[in-house]
Design a protein around this motif. Structure first.
Motif, PDB file in Angstrom:
ATOM      1  N   GLY A   1       0.798  -1.067   0.123  1.00 46.60           N
ATOM      2  CA  GLY A   1       0.154   0.040   0.009  1.00 46.60           C
ATOM      3  C   GLY A   1       0.774   1.392   0.078  1.00 46.60           C
ATOM      4  N   VAL A   2       1.814   1.330   0.841  1.00 42.43           N
ATOM      5  CA  VAL A   2       2.801   2.358   0.907  1.00 42.43           C
ATOM      6  C   VAL A   2       3.511   2.623  -0.416  1.00 42.43           C
ATOM      7  CG1 VAL A   2       4.769   3.479   2.187  1.00 42.43           C
ATOM      8  CG2 VAL A   2       3.021   2.196   3.246  1.00 42.43           C
ATOM      9  N   ALA A   3       3.672   1.455  -1.034  1.00 42.00           N
ATOM     10  CA  ALA A   3       4.796   1.391  -2.375  1.00 42.00           C
ATOM     11  C   ALA A   3       3.800   2.042  -3.224  1.00 42.00           C
ATOM     12  CB  ALA A   3       5.270  -0.028  -2.564  1.00 42.00           C
ATOM     13  N   SER A   4       2.475   1.511  -3.198  1.00 39.26           N
ATOM     14  CA  SER A   4       1.530   1.975  -4.320  1.00 39.26           C
ATOM     15  C   SER A   4       1.259   3.560  -4.357  1.00 39.26           C
ATOM     16  CB  SER A   4       0.206   1.320  -4.455  1.00 39.26           C
ATOM     17  OG  SER A   4       0.630  -0.126  -4.501  1.00 39.26           O
ATOM     18  N   ALA A   5       0.983   4.018  -3.103  1.00 36.89           N
ATOM     19  CA  ALA A   5       0.933   5.439  -2.915  1.00 36.89           C
ATOM     20  C   ALA A   5       1.825   6.242  -3.286  1.00 36.89           C
ATOM     21  CB  ALA A   5       0.498   5.696  -1.297  1.00 36.89           C
TER      22      ALA A   5
ATOM     23  N   GLY B   1      -6.071  -8.796  -1.322  1.00 35.56           N
ATOM     24  CA  GLY B   1      -4.610  -8.411  -0.868  1.00 35.56           C
ATOM     25  C   GLY B   1      -4.672  -6.926  -1.607  1.00 35.56           C
ATOM     26  N   LEU B   2      -5.148  -6.667  -3.085  1.00 33.60           N
ATOM     27  CA  LEU B   2      -5.058  -5.603  -3.474  1.00 33.60           C
ATOM     28  C   LEU B   2      -5.989  -4.614  -2.986  1.00 33.60           C
ATOM     29  CD1 LEU B   2      -3.480  -4.315  -6.144  1.00 33.60           C
ATOM     30  CD2 LEU B   2      -5.554  -4.881  -7.244  1.00 33.60           C
ATOM     31  N   ALA B   3      -7.206  -4.947  -2.511  1.00 36.01           N
ATOM     32  CA  ALA B   3      -8.149  -4.384  -1.757  1.00 36.01           C
ATOM     33  C   ALA B   3      -7.445  -3.450  -0.408  1.00 36.01           C
ATOM     34  CB  ALA B   3      -9.278  -4.919  -1.649  1.00 36.01           C
ATOM     35  N   VAL B   4      -6.793  -4.378   0.099  1.00 32.91           N
ATOM     36  CA  VAL B   4      -6.181  -3.948   1.593  1.00 32.91           C
ATOM     37  C   VAL B   4      -5.135  -3.200   1.316  1.00 32.91           C
ATOM     38  CG1 VAL B   4      -5.088  -4.622   3.638  1.00 32.91           C
ATOM     39  CG2 VAL B   4      -6.939  -6.097   2.763  1.00 32.91           C
ATOM     40  N   SER B   5      -4.260  -3.499   0.388  1.00 36.48           N
ATOM     41  CA  SER B   5      -3.090  -2.529   0.043  1.00 36.48           C
ATOM     42  C   SER B   5      -3.784  -1.025  -0.482  1.00 36.48           C
ATOM     43  CB  SER B   5      -2.199  -2.978  -0.775  1.00 36.48           C
ATOM     44  OG  SER B   5      -2.752  -3.217  -2.230  1.00 36.48           O
ATOM     45  N   PHE B   6      -4.751  -1.055  -1.092  1.00 37.55           N
ATOM     46  CA  PHE B   6      -5.303   0.081  -1.888  1.00 37.55           C
ATOM     47  C   PHE B   6      -5.772   1.050  -0.721  1.00 37.55           C
ATOM     48  CE2 PHE B   6      -5.975   0.145  -6.518  1.00 37.55           C
ATOM     49  CZ  PHE B   6      -4.779  -0.292  -6.886  1.00 37.55           C
ATOM     50  N   THR B   7      -6.627   0.182   0.382  1.00 31.04           N
ATOM     51  CA  THR B   7      -7.035   1.018   1.534  1.00 31.04           C
ATOM     52  C   THR B   7      -6.090   1.734   2.404  1.00 31.04           C
ATOM     53  OG1 THR B   7      -8.928  -0.374   1.765  1.00 31.04           O
ATOM     54  CG2 THR B   7      -8.492   0.795   3.673  1.00 31.04           C
ATOM     55  N   ILE B   8      -4.760   1.175   2.556  1.00 36.90           N
ATOM     56  CA  ILE B   8      -3.645   1.463   3.031  1.00 36.90           C
ATOM     57  C   ILE B   8      -2.995   2.644   2.514  1.00 36.90           C
ATOM     58  CG2 ILE B   8      -1.328   0.779   4.178  1.00 36.90           C
ATOM     59  CD1 ILE B   8      -2.556  -1.954   4.753  1.00 36.90           C
ATOM     60  N   ALA B   9      -2.908   2.404   1.214  1.00 34.52           N
ATOM     61  CA  ALA B   9      -2.607   3.576   0.330  1.00 34.52           C
ATOM     62  C   ALA B   9      -3.256   4.868   0.374  1.00 34.52           C
ATOM     63  CB  ALA B   9      -2.614   3.040  -1.259  1.00 34.52           C
TER      64      ALA B   9
END
Length: 279
Positions: free
Chosen positions: A64-68, A168-176
């Motif tokens: 998530g952090v990397a995607s953001a 996992g993508l949904a969780v990471s996007f939320t964190i992003a």
């Protein structure tokens, strides 16, 4: 096929985002795109975190952090640089991943070739007919996006293997979205408040969010489940060329021969380093 569609969707999404930067700001438009993307994926997947290992959650958080970082920094770079130039510099991230896995002395040549390509872009690049040099802040954004891109590839592979479907993508996007909120939430709010047609702006952001990042990230995660990271890196080596083509066709951004040659050097270095890499 998944990778090719993903590359085209990313560049079209970035091109479509540029008009929104003037209304919502770069950070604001990016924050809203990620917010819409997270909402769509959460509604679609309804991920369950109970029973997940600490390692799985950490990997999703890092993704998530990397995607953001990758999304926001690349948007900032595109706002200040031609798309082809920004995408080529950003692509140093996947190239670095390929070189790390290579572990061969001969791959120094690929690194030098990529360095030469970046030198052509940064030293002989220009933003317009007046010959003005490339924006240094834009270059810093592009190199930052490259670092985040490297982390994105590594963490996507881990998250895709640990979570089913796109949970996992949904969780990471939320964190992003949470990670980007301090930088973009206020800017987005002020942009919407100042707009004469805020609902139209939100509708445009929602459409762009489906084009990028929902569609390409989902396609890339699916692709990385079917192929090795090095093979993935070979295919997406064409990303800078796709970006330059979209910048020309959609935004009318012309590149000189030094920039075209620089993009070609980075693409060739990435293909060469990845094809001869060892896992």
């Amino acid at each position: 096929m998944l990778c090719v569609v993903s590359m085209v969707a990313v560049q079209l999404g970035i091109a479509a985002s540029k008009p929104l930067f003037g209304v919502l700001g770069v950070a604001g438009a990016t924050f809203l795109r990620l917010t819409f993307a997270a909402a769509v994926l959460l509604a679609f997947t309804r991920p369950r975190l109970r029973g997940r290992s600490h390692r799985d959650l950490v990997m999703a958080g890092l993704l998530g952090v990397a995607s953001a970082g990758m999304t926001a920094l690349f948007a900032g770079a595109v706002d200040r640089l031609p798309m082809g130039t920004a995408a080529t510099i950003e692509f140093l991230g996947p190239l670095a991943v390929a070189l790390v896995f290579a572990r061969r002395a001969g791959h120094v040549l690929w690194a030098l070739l990529a360095g030469g390509g970046v030198a052509l872009l940064t030293l002989f690049g220009s933003e317009g007919p007046d010959g003005a040099g490339l924006d240094p802040v834009g270059l810093a954004y592009a190199f930052g996006a490259a670092a985040c891109y490297a982390g994105y590839i590594l963490f996507t592979d881990k998250v895709g293997a640990a979570f089913k479907g796109f949970e996992g993508l949904a969780v990471s996007f939320t964190i992003a979205t949470v990670a980007l909120a301090p930088f973009g939430a206020a800017e987005a709010w002020h942009g919407l408040a100042a707009s004469d047609t805020p609902w139209l702006a939100l509708l445009a952001v929602a459409g762009v969010a489906l084009l990028f990042p929902v569609l390409p990230y989902a396609l890339e995660m699916t692709a990385l489940r079917r192929m090795e990271q090095r093979v993935f890196s070979v295919i997406v080596s064409l990303d800078p060329a796709v970006s330059a083509a979209v910048g020309l066709l959609v935004l009318g951004q012309l590149l000189g021969w030094p920039q075209v040659l620089g993009i070609g050097c980075v693409v060739l270095a990435s293909v060469g380093a990845t094809l001869t890499a060892r896992r």
